[in-house]
Design a protein around this motif. Structure first.
Motif, PDB file in Angstrom:
ATOM      1  N   ALA A 134       0.830  -1.205   0.000  1.00  0.00           N
ATOM      2  CA  ALA A 134       0.000   0.000   0.000  1.00  0.00           C
ATOM      3  C   ALA A 134       0.864   1.254   0.000  1.00  0.00           C
ATOM      4  CB  ALA A 134      -0.934  -0.009   1.204  1.00  0.00           C
ATOM      5  N   PHE A 135       1.982   1.203   0.714  1.00  0.00           N
ATOM      6  CA  PHE A 135       2.892   2.346   0.773  1.00  0.00           C
ATOM      7  C   PHE A 135       3.569   2.573  -0.579  1.00  0.00           C
ATOM      8  CE2 PHE A 135       7.210   4.014   1.496  1.00  0.00           C
ATOM      9  CZ  PHE A 135       6.919   5.183   2.187  1.00  0.00           C
ATOM     10  N   VAL A 136       4.116   1.525  -1.168  1.00  0.00           N
ATOM     11  CA  VAL A 136       4.883   1.668  -2.405  1.00  0.00           C
ATOM     12  C   VAL A 136       3.991   2.030  -3.578  1.00  0.00           C
ATOM     13  CG1 VAL A 136       6.344   0.462  -4.070  1.00  0.00           C
ATOM     14  CG2 VAL A 136       6.723   0.140  -1.618  1.00  0.00           C
ATOM     15  N   THR A 137       2.858   1.358  -3.708  1.00  0.00           N
ATOM     16  CA  THR A 137       1.997   1.612  -4.865  1.00  0.00           C
ATOM     17  C   THR A 137       1.358   2.993  -4.821  1.00  0.00           C
ATOM     18  OG1 THR A 137       0.131   0.504  -3.761  1.00  0.00           O
ATOM     19  CG2 THR A 137       1.508  -0.834  -5.226  1.00  0.00           C
ATOM     20  N   ALA A 138       1.374   3.635  -3.658  1.00  0.00           N
ATOM     21  CA  ALA A 138       0.847   4.999  -3.560  1.00  0.00           C
ATOM     22  C   ALA A 138       1.795   6.015  -4.186  1.00  0.00           C
ATOM     23  CB  ALA A 138       0.577   5.367  -2.103  1.00  0.00           C
ATOM     24  N   ASP A 139       3.024   5.603  -4.478  1.00  0.00           N
ATOM     25  CA  ASP A 139       3.992   6.475  -5.139  1.00  0.00           C
ATOM     26  C   ASP A 139       3.919   6.195  -6.639  1.00  0.00           C
ATOM     27  OD1 ASP A 139       6.166   7.837  -6.173  1.00  0.00           O
ATOM     28  OD2 ASP A 139       7.576   7.161  -4.630  1.00  0.00           O
ATOM     29  N   LYS A 140       3.384   7.124  -7.396  1.00  0.00           N
ATOM     30  CA  LYS A 140       3.183   6.923  -8.831  1.00  0.00           C
ATOM     31  C   LYS A 140       4.490   6.797  -9.600  1.00  0.00           C
ATOM     32  CE  LYS A 140       2.797  11.868  -9.878  1.00  0.00           C
ATOM     33  NZ  LYS A 140       1.902  12.939 -10.427  1.00  0.00           N
ATOM     34  N   ASN A 141       5.604   7.192  -8.975  1.00  0.00           N
ATOM     35  CA  ASN A 141       6.909   7.100  -9.642  1.00  0.00           C
ATOM     36  C   ASN A 141       7.656   5.814  -9.309  1.00  0.00           C
ATOM     37  OD1 ASN A 141       6.878   9.712 -10.956  1.00  0.00           O
ATOM     38  ND2 ASN A 141       7.146  10.605  -8.916  1.00  0.00           N
ATOM     39  N   ALA A 142       7.045   4.934  -8.501  1.00  0.00           N
ATOM     40  CA  ALA A 142       7.716   3.708  -8.078  1.00  0.00           C
ATOM     41  C   ALA A 142       7.632   2.631  -9.157  1.00  0.00           C
ATOM     42  CB  ALA A 142       7.099   3.192  -6.789  1.00  0.00           C
ATOM     43  N   SER A 143       8.712   1.839  -9.265  1.00  0.00           N
ATOM     44  CA  SER A 143       8.735   0.735 -10.220  1.00  0.00           C
ATOM     45  C   SER A 143       9.736  -0.311  -9.758  1.00  0.00           C
ATOM     46  CB  SER A 143       9.122   1.231 -11.621  1.00  0.00           C
ATOM     47  OG  SER A 143      10.452   1.725 -11.629  1.00  0.00           O
ATOM     48  N   LYS A 144       9.677  -1.480 -10.398  1.00  0.00           N
ATOM     49  CA  LYS A 144      10.626  -2.572 -10.180  1.00  0.00           C
ATOM     50  C   LYS A 144      10.700  -2.990  -8.714  1.00  0.00           C
ATOM     51  CE  LYS A 144      13.534  -1.158 -14.096  1.00  0.00           C
ATOM     52  NZ  LYS A 144      14.911  -0.797 -14.540  1.00  0.00           N
ATOM     53  N   TYR A 162      13.183  -0.977  -4.497  1.00  0.00           N
ATOM     54  CA  TYR A 162      12.507  -0.519  -5.697  1.00  0.00           C
ATOM     55  C   TYR A 162      13.180   0.731  -6.227  1.00  0.00           C
ATOM     56  CZ  TYR A 162      10.021   2.825  -2.589  1.00  0.00           C
ATOM     57  OH  TYR A 162       9.712   3.819  -1.686  1.00  0.00           O
ATOM     58  N   GLU A 163      12.654   1.259  -7.292  1.00  0.00           N
ATOM     59  CA  GLU A 163      13.182   2.477  -7.884  1.00  0.00           C
ATOM     60  C   GLU A 163      12.094   3.533  -7.991  1.00  0.00           C
ATOM     61  OE1 GLU A 163      14.898   1.643 -11.682  1.00  0.00           O
ATOM     62  OE2 GLU A 163      16.582   0.506 -10.849  1.00  0.00           O
ATOM     63  N   THR A 164      12.507   4.795  -7.906  1.00  0.00           N
ATOM     64  CA  THR A 164      11.612   5.900  -8.215  1.00  0.00           C
ATOM     65  C   THR A 164      12.305   6.792  -9.240  1.00  0.00           C
ATOM     66  OG1 THR A 164      12.453   7.202  -6.345  1.00  0.00           O
ATOM     67  CG2 THR A 164      10.438   5.919  -5.976  1.00  0.00           C
ATOM     68  N   TYR A 165      11.500   7.389 -10.083  1.00  0.00           N
ATOM     69  CA  TYR A 165      12.050   8.267 -11.112  1.00  0.00           C
ATOM     70  C   TYR A 165      12.109   9.698 -10.601  1.00  0.00           C
ATOM     71  CZ  TYR A 165      12.663  10.888 -15.407  1.00  0.00           C
ATOM     72  OH  TYR A 165      13.138  11.744 -16.358  1.00  0.00           O
ATOM     73  N   SER A 166      13.278  10.325 -10.715  1.00  0.00           N
ATOM     74  CA  SER A 166      13.480  11.711 -10.295  1.00  0.00           C
ATOM     75  C   SER A 166      13.463  12.618 -11.517  1.00  0.00           C
ATOM     76  CB  SER A 166      14.814  11.854  -9.558  1.00  0.00           C
ATOM     77  OG  SER A 166      15.136  13.216  -9.360  1.00  0.00           O
ATOM     78  N   LYS A 167      12.483  13.508 -11.572  1.00  0.00           N
ATOM     79  CA  LYS A 167      12.429  14.453 -12.690  1.00  0.00           C
ATOM     80  C   LYS A 167      13.599  15.429 -12.651  1.00  0.00           C
ATOM     81  CE  LYS A 167       7.400  14.339 -13.245  1.00  0.00           C
ATOM     82  NZ  LYS A 167       6.137  15.130 -13.210  1.00  0.00           N
ATOM     83  N   LEU A 168      14.026  15.799 -11.436  1.00  0.00           N
ATOM     84  CA  LEU A 168      15.125  16.753 -11.317  1.00  0.00           C
ATOM     85  C   LEU A 168      16.434  16.165 -11.826  1.00  0.00           C
ATOM     86  CD1 LEU A 168      14.362  18.364  -7.847  1.00  0.00           C
ATOM     87  CD2 LEU A 168      14.295  19.513 -10.054  1.00  0.00           C
ATOM     88  N   LEU A 169      16.663  14.886 -11.520  1.00  0.00           N
ATOM     89  CA  LEU A 169      17.890  14.244 -11.983  1.00  0.00           C
ATOM     90  C   LEU A 169      17.727  13.622 -13.357  1.00  0.00           C
ATOM     91  CD1 LEU A 169      19.064  12.373  -8.747  1.00  0.00           C
ATOM     92  CD2 LEU A 169      20.163  14.346  -9.801  1.00  0.00           C
ATOM     93  N   GLU A 171      16.601  10.679 -13.931  1.00  0.00           N
ATOM     94  CA  GLU A 171      17.077   9.304 -13.812  1.00  0.00           C
ATOM     95  C   GLU A 171      16.343   8.622 -12.670  1.00  0.00           C
ATOM     96  OE1 GLU A 171      21.246   9.945 -13.064  1.00  0.00           O
ATOM     97  OE2 GLU A 171      20.982   9.736 -10.895  1.00  0.00           O
ATOM     98  N   SER A 172      16.407   7.302 -12.648  1.00  0.00           N
ATOM     99  CA  SER A 172      15.800   6.548 -11.557  1.00  0.00           C
ATOM    100  C   SER A 172      16.796   6.397 -10.416  1.00  0.00           C
ATOM    101  CB  SER A 172      15.353   5.168 -12.046  1.00  0.00           C
ATOM    102  OG  SER A 172      14.302   5.292 -12.983  1.00  0.00           O
TER     103      SER A 172
END
Length: 218
Positions: A134-144, A162-169, A171-172
């Protein structure tokens, strides 16, 4: 070039850090000092890095952040409670059914990132796996996301890498989290970081918290 990018990103993140709530984003100002770590390696340390030296106890009554669980923080990491102030910024301290309760800042130890404790009363009687999903899937940028059943201290727990995508960087970046169920509900410990490099440098602190985790009633 990477140093310049990291510096620019840190400055940008400082502009959006939560005010009065302790911060929903990684903040800036990486000190020149290196983290203090013990010379021996801890068995099971995900990064293979030296174990972190113990610092304060967080979670117990009278500590910086009273929580349903208690654990040891790494030396020089500083804990502070997260207080919601009724503004729109409170949304940054919410993730699914969880509310950020405490953040332990790595900057005094020489890294840019936080170990954060999140709590939820919605998961009473549930499982660590369901709470963590529930915690991880609530982050729309989470994957893998890769989940593993573990013990955190002596408590049954589920851990995720897991990974999250950073718009500022652009990159994941890697993330770690674990969940346990207490009589008061679920608790998630989450380790982020400005990027994967910072994250891996801070893994010994996460491993120390995991190894020392216990219910406050114990």
């Amino acid at each position: 070039m990477r140093i310049l990018v990291r510096g620019a990103v840190a400055s940008a993140l400082a502009a959006v850090v939560l005010t009065g709530c302790g911060g929903g984003k990684e903040s800036s100002g990486k000190p020149a000092a290196s983290p203090t770590r013990a010379s021996s390696k801890a068995p099971g340390t995900a990064s293979g890095a030296p174990a972190a030296e113990g610092g304060d106890t967080v979670g117990a009554a009278g500590s910086a952040c009273p929580l349903p669980v208690a654990f040891t923080t790494a030396d020089k990491w500083r804990a502070k409670p997260v207080k919601l102030d009724g503004t729109a910024l409170d949304a940054l301290a919410k993730q699914g059914p969880f509310t950020m309760a405490c953040e332990i800042d790595a900057k005094p130890a020489g890294n840019i990132g936080y170990l954060r404790a999140w709590t939820s009363t919605a998961a009473k009687g549930g499982t660590p796996r369901a709470a963590l999903e529930a915690f991880v899937t609530a982050d729309k940028n989470a994957s893998k996301a890769a989940y593993t059943e573990i013990k955190a201290g002596s408590l049954p727990a589920t851990e995720v890498v897991y990974e999250t995508y950073s718009k500022l960087l652009d990159e994941s970046k890697q993330e770690h989290a674990l969940a346990v169920i207490t009589p008061s509900g679920a608790v998630v410990l989450h380790l982020g970081g400005m990027d994967t490099e910072e994250h891996k440098e801070m893994l010994p602190a996460y491993e120390l918290a995991k190894k020392s985790l216990r219910l406050n009633s114990q």
